[in-house]
Design a protein around this motif. Structure first.
Motif, PDB file in Angstrom:
ATOM      1  N   TYR A 207       0.836  -1.207   0.000  1.00 59.43           N
ATOM      2  CA  TYR A 207       0.000   0.000   0.000  1.00 59.43           C
ATOM      3  C   TYR A 207       0.872   1.259   0.000  1.00 59.43           C
ATOM      4  O   TYR A 207       0.633   2.195  -0.767  1.00 59.43           O
ATOM      5  N   TYR A 208       1.901   1.276   0.855  1.00 63.07           N
ATOM      6  CA  TYR A 208       2.777   2.444   0.919  1.00 63.07           C
ATOM      7  C   TYR A 208       3.555   2.642  -0.372  1.00 63.07           C
ATOM      8  O   TYR A 208       3.877   3.766  -0.756  1.00 63.07           O
ATOM      9  N   LEU A 209       3.853   1.549  -1.064  1.00 62.62           N
ATOM     10  CA  LEU A 209       4.524   1.657  -2.359  1.00 62.62           C
ATOM     11  C   LEU A 209       3.601   2.369  -3.345  1.00 62.62           C
ATOM     12  O   LEU A 209       4.048   3.206  -4.146  1.00 62.62           O
ATOM     13  N   GLY A 210       2.318   2.040  -3.274  1.00 61.92           N
ATOM     14  CA  GLY A 210       1.342   2.752  -4.092  1.00 61.92           C
ATOM     15  C   GLY A 210       1.312   4.233  -3.740  1.00 61.92           C
ATOM     16  O   GLY A 210       1.232   5.097  -4.624  1.00 61.92           O
ATOM     17  N   GLN A 211       1.402   4.547  -2.447  1.00 62.53           N
ATOM     18  CA  GLN A 211       1.442   5.932  -1.999  1.00 62.53           C
ATOM     19  C   GLN A 211       2.675   6.665  -2.548  1.00 62.53           C
ATOM     20  O   GLN A 211       2.596   7.834  -2.933  1.00 62.53           O
ATOM     21  N   CYS A 212       3.791   5.965  -2.564  1.00 61.07           N
ATOM     22  CA  CYS A 212       5.021   6.575  -3.098  1.00 61.07           C
ATOM     23  C   CYS A 212       4.844   6.971  -4.555  1.00 61.07           C
ATOM     24  O   CYS A 212       5.236   8.073  -4.970  1.00 61.07           O
ATOM     25  N   TYR A 213       4.248   6.069  -5.354  1.00 59.06           N
ATOM     26  CA  TYR A 213       4.032   6.380  -6.766  1.00 59.06           C
ATOM     27  C   TYR A 213       2.963   7.454  -6.941  1.00 59.06           C
ATOM     28  O   TYR A 213       3.056   8.297  -7.832  1.00 59.06           O
ATOM     29  N   ALA A 214       1.957   7.449  -6.081  1.00 59.68           N
ATOM     30  CA  ALA A 214       0.883   8.431  -6.194  1.00 59.68           C
ATOM     31  C   ALA A 214       1.361   9.839  -5.848  1.00 59.68           C
ATOM     32  O   ALA A 214       0.924  10.822  -6.456  1.00 59.68           O
ATOM     33  N   ARG A 215       2.284   9.930  -4.900  1.00 58.28           N
ATOM     34  CA  ARG A 215       2.716  11.243  -4.405  1.00 58.28           C
ATOM     35  C   ARG A 215       4.125  11.623  -4.850  1.00 58.28           C
ATOM     36  O   ARG A 215       4.616  12.699  -4.534  1.00 58.28           O
ATOM     37  N   GLY A 216       4.797  10.736  -5.559  1.00 57.67           N
ATOM     38  CA  GLY A 216       6.157  11.029  -6.005  1.00 57.67           C
ATOM     39  C   GLY A 216       7.155  11.029  -4.880  1.00 57.67           C
ATOM     40  O   GLY A 216       8.056  11.872  -4.820  1.00 57.67           O
ATOM     41  N   ILE A 217       7.045  10.057  -3.978  1.00 57.00           N
ATOM     42  CA  ILE A 217       7.954   9.955  -2.832  1.00 57.00           C
ATOM     43  C   ILE A 217       9.099   9.003  -3.186  1.00 57.00           C
ATOM     44  O   ILE A 217       8.925   7.789  -3.225  1.00 57.00           O
ATOM     45  N   GLY A 218      10.245   9.576  -3.490  1.00 60.36           N
ATOM     46  CA  GLY A 218      11.417   8.767  -3.812  1.00 60.36           C
ATOM     47  C   GLY A 218      11.381   8.151  -5.194  1.00 60.36           C
ATOM     48  O   GLY A 218      12.248   7.350  -5.545  1.00 60.36           O
ATOM     49  N   VAL A 219      10.379   8.496  -5.987  1.00 62.20           N
ATOM     50  CA  VAL A 219      10.222   7.923  -7.316  1.00 62.20           C
ATOM     51  C   VAL A 219       9.351   8.875  -8.135  1.00 62.20           C
ATOM     52  O   VAL A 219       8.606   9.683  -7.564  1.00 62.20           O
ATOM     53  N   LYS A 220       9.447   8.789  -9.449  1.00 66.22           N
ATOM     54  CA  LYS A 220       8.620   9.643 -10.307  1.00 66.22           C
ATOM     55  C   LYS A 220       7.157   9.244 -10.161  1.00 66.22           C
ATOM     56  O   LYS A 220       6.815   8.061 -10.131  1.00 66.22           O
ATOM     57  N   LYS A 221       6.268  10.245 -10.106  1.00 67.12           N
ATOM     58  CA  LYS A 221       4.844   9.972  -9.974  1.00 67.12           C
ATOM     59  C   LYS A 221       4.335   9.109 -11.119  1.00 67.12           C
ATOM     60  O   LYS A 221       4.741   9.288 -12.276  1.00 67.12           O
ATOM     61  N   SER A 222       3.452   8.183 -10.776  1.00 63.35           N
ATOM     62  CA  SER A 222       2.844   7.333 -11.795  1.00 63.35           C
ATOM     63  C   SER A 222       1.498   6.843 -11.272  1.00 63.35           C
ATOM     64  O   SER A 222       1.442   5.985 -10.385  1.00 63.35           O
ATOM     65  N   ARG A 223       0.414   7.371 -11.807  1.00 67.30           N
ATOM     66  CA  ARG A 223      -0.916   6.953 -11.356  1.00 67.30           C
ATOM     67  C   ARG A 223      -1.174   5.487 -11.685  1.00 67.30           C
ATOM     68  O   ARG A 223      -1.804   4.774 -10.907  1.00 67.30           O
ATOM     69  N   SER A 224      -0.687   5.050 -12.835  1.00 68.73           N
ATOM     70  CA  SER A 224      -0.915   3.657 -13.221  1.00 68.73           C
ATOM     71  C   SER A 224      -0.196   2.699 -12.284  1.00 68.73           C
ATOM     72  O   SER A 224      -0.757   1.674 -11.868  1.00 68.73           O
ATOM     73  N   GLN A 225       1.044   3.031 -11.916  1.00 69.01           N
ATOM     74  CA  GLN A 225       1.791   2.192 -10.987  1.00 69.01           C
ATOM     75  C   GLN A 225       1.140   2.223  -9.598  1.00 69.01           C
ATOM     76  O   GLN A 225       1.015   1.192  -8.928  1.00 69.01           O
ATOM     77  N   ALA A 226       0.729   3.417  -9.187  1.00 72.89           N
ATOM     78  CA  ALA A 226       0.063   3.541  -7.881  1.00 72.89           C
ATOM     79  C   ALA A 226      -1.185   2.667  -7.855  1.00 72.89           C
ATOM     80  O   ALA A 226      -1.423   1.939  -6.875  1.00 72.89           O
ATOM     81  N   LYS A 227      -1.965   2.712  -8.917  1.00 71.26           N
ATOM     82  CA  LYS A 227      -3.197   1.929  -8.969  1.00 71.26           C
ATOM     83  C   LYS A 227      -2.915   0.439  -8.879  1.00 71.26           C
ATOM     84  O   LYS A 227      -3.643  -0.306  -8.198  1.00 71.26           O
ATOM     85  N   GLU A 228      -1.866  -0.019  -9.558  1.00 72.21           N
ATOM     86  CA  GLU A 228      -1.541  -1.447  -9.539  1.00 72.21           C
ATOM     87  C   GLU A 228      -1.212  -1.918  -8.124  1.00 72.21           C
ATOM     88  O   GLU A 228      -1.669  -2.985  -7.691  1.00 72.21           O
ATOM     89  N   TYR A 229      -0.441  -1.120  -7.408  1.00 72.00           N
ATOM     90  CA  TYR A 229      -0.084  -1.529  -6.046  1.00 72.00           C
ATOM     91  C   TYR A 229      -1.281  -1.410  -5.101  1.00 72.00           C
ATOM     92  O   TYR A 229      -1.461  -2.244  -4.205  1.00 72.00           O
ATOM     93  N   TYR A 230      -2.113  -0.400  -5.319  1.00 73.41           N
ATOM     94  CA  TYR A 230      -3.338  -0.294  -4.521  1.00 73.41           C
ATOM     95  C   TYR A 230      -4.231  -1.512  -4.759  1.00 73.41           C
ATOM     96  O   TYR A 230      -4.813  -2.069  -3.821  1.00 73.41           O
ATOM     97  N   LYS A 231      -4.351  -1.908  -6.029  1.00 72.50           N
ATOM     98  CA  LYS A 231      -5.189  -3.068  -6.368  1.00 72.50           C
ATOM     99  C   LYS A 231      -4.672  -4.328  -5.690  1.00 72.50           C
ATOM    100  O   LYS A 231      -5.449  -5.136  -5.171  1.00 72.50           O
ATOM    101  N   GLU A 232      -3.359  -4.484  -5.694  1.00 75.84           N
ATOM    102  CA  GLU A 232      -2.768  -5.676  -5.071  1.00 75.84           C
ATOM    103  C   GLU A 232      -3.033  -5.692  -3.573  1.00 75.84           C
ATOM    104  O   GLU A 232      -3.396  -6.731  -3.007  1.00 75.84           O
ATOM    105  N   ALA A 233      -2.851  -4.544  -2.922  1.00 78.16           N
ATOM    106  CA  ALA A 233      -3.093  -4.474  -1.475  1.00 78.16           C
ATOM    107  C   ALA A 233      -4.574  -4.628  -1.164  1.00 78.16           C
ATOM    108  O   ALA A 233      -4.960  -5.285  -0.193  1.00 78.16           O
TER     109      ALA A 233
END
Length: 250
Positions: A207-233
């Motif tokens: 879930y936090y990995l999804g948050q990182c992608y959603a907010r650009g924490i330590g990585v470039k923002k990516s809504r698609s990547q955030a969604k994938e990790y949210y879906k998995e969690a």
């Protein structure tokens, strides 16, 4: 010795009855009856002729755990704290975590004596590295992070949470990710820990990995990547991830 042995057996019988009525294993659950037996067991421990001193402090911890786990009122919680504290004050290290958590975090105080904070914190610091459990190290991290003993000391809390993680604490893992994620200087570390936890199968880290992608924490923002990790969690039942998914329109 024979008298003590007989009385110890009697105590165990009374305490076991309390557990039976609390858990409803062999009879219907009856908390009134259970707490009556708990009180009888507690009174037996106060008779120093019944049970050896070293044994009584351990048994006192057992009674405290029952009061704690099956508490009906705030008074039961206070009773649990008093018993934990008394057992710890008599030298029972098993009670140390409970005393530390209830005193520093939940703000319980003894009605009968003054808790020696320095003694308590020093024993937590001494026992945490030796313990196979992560509980003491995790507790120290919480204490220092929130300034429950002196002022807030995030470096100290980080040290103890890292120790707790080495001992297998997922809670400390979550705490550290959140700490790093709220400090721009530590964004990279937040992402690294979230990714590592995800690979280890830790759903909260996913879930936090999804948050990182959603907010650009330590990585470039990516809504698609955030969604994938949210879906998995979310698929694993993580409610925060399920709520985040509702925000997506694609």
């Amino acid at each position: 010795s024979i008298i003590r042995s007989a009385n110890k057996t009697k105590y165990q019988y009374v305490n076991t009855l309390a557990e039976i009525y609390l858990e409803g294993k062999e009879v219907p659950s009856d908390q009134v009856m259970a707490f009556d037996y708990l009180k009888k067991a507690e009174n037996m421990l106060d008779d120093n002729e019944c049970i050896h001193y070293a044994t009584s402090r351990y048994l006192r911890t057992q009674i405290a755990e029952l009061y704690d786990d099956y508490s009906r009122t705030e008074g039961d919680k206070q009773k649990a704290f008093e018993l934990y504290y008394r057992a710890w004050d008599e030298g029972e290290t098993i009670a140390l975590y409970h005393v530390g958590w209830m005193y520093f975090v939940q703000k319980y105080r003894s009605n009968f004596s003054q808790v020696d904070e320095s003694k308590l914190i020093n024993q937590l610091r001494t026992e945490a590295p030796k313990s196979n459990s992560s509980n003491l190290a995790y507790l120290l991290g919480v204490i220092y992070f929130n300034g429950y003993y002196g002022s807030c000391d995030k470096r100290e809390s980080e040290k103890w949470w890292l120790m707790a993680i080495e001992k297998g604490s997922y809670s400390a893992y979550s705490r550290l990710i959140l700490y790093y994620a709220n400090d721009p200087k530590k964004y990279t570390e937040a992402f690294r820990m979230a990714a590592k936890g995800h690979q280890a199968g830790f759903v909260e880290a996913t879930y936090y990995l999804g948050q990182c992608y959603a907010r650009g924490i330590g990585v470039k923002k990516s809504r698609s990547q955030a969604k994938e990790y949210y879906k998995e969690a979310a698929a694993k039942g993580y409610e925060d991830a399920q709520r985040e998914l509702k925000k997506f329109l694609f």
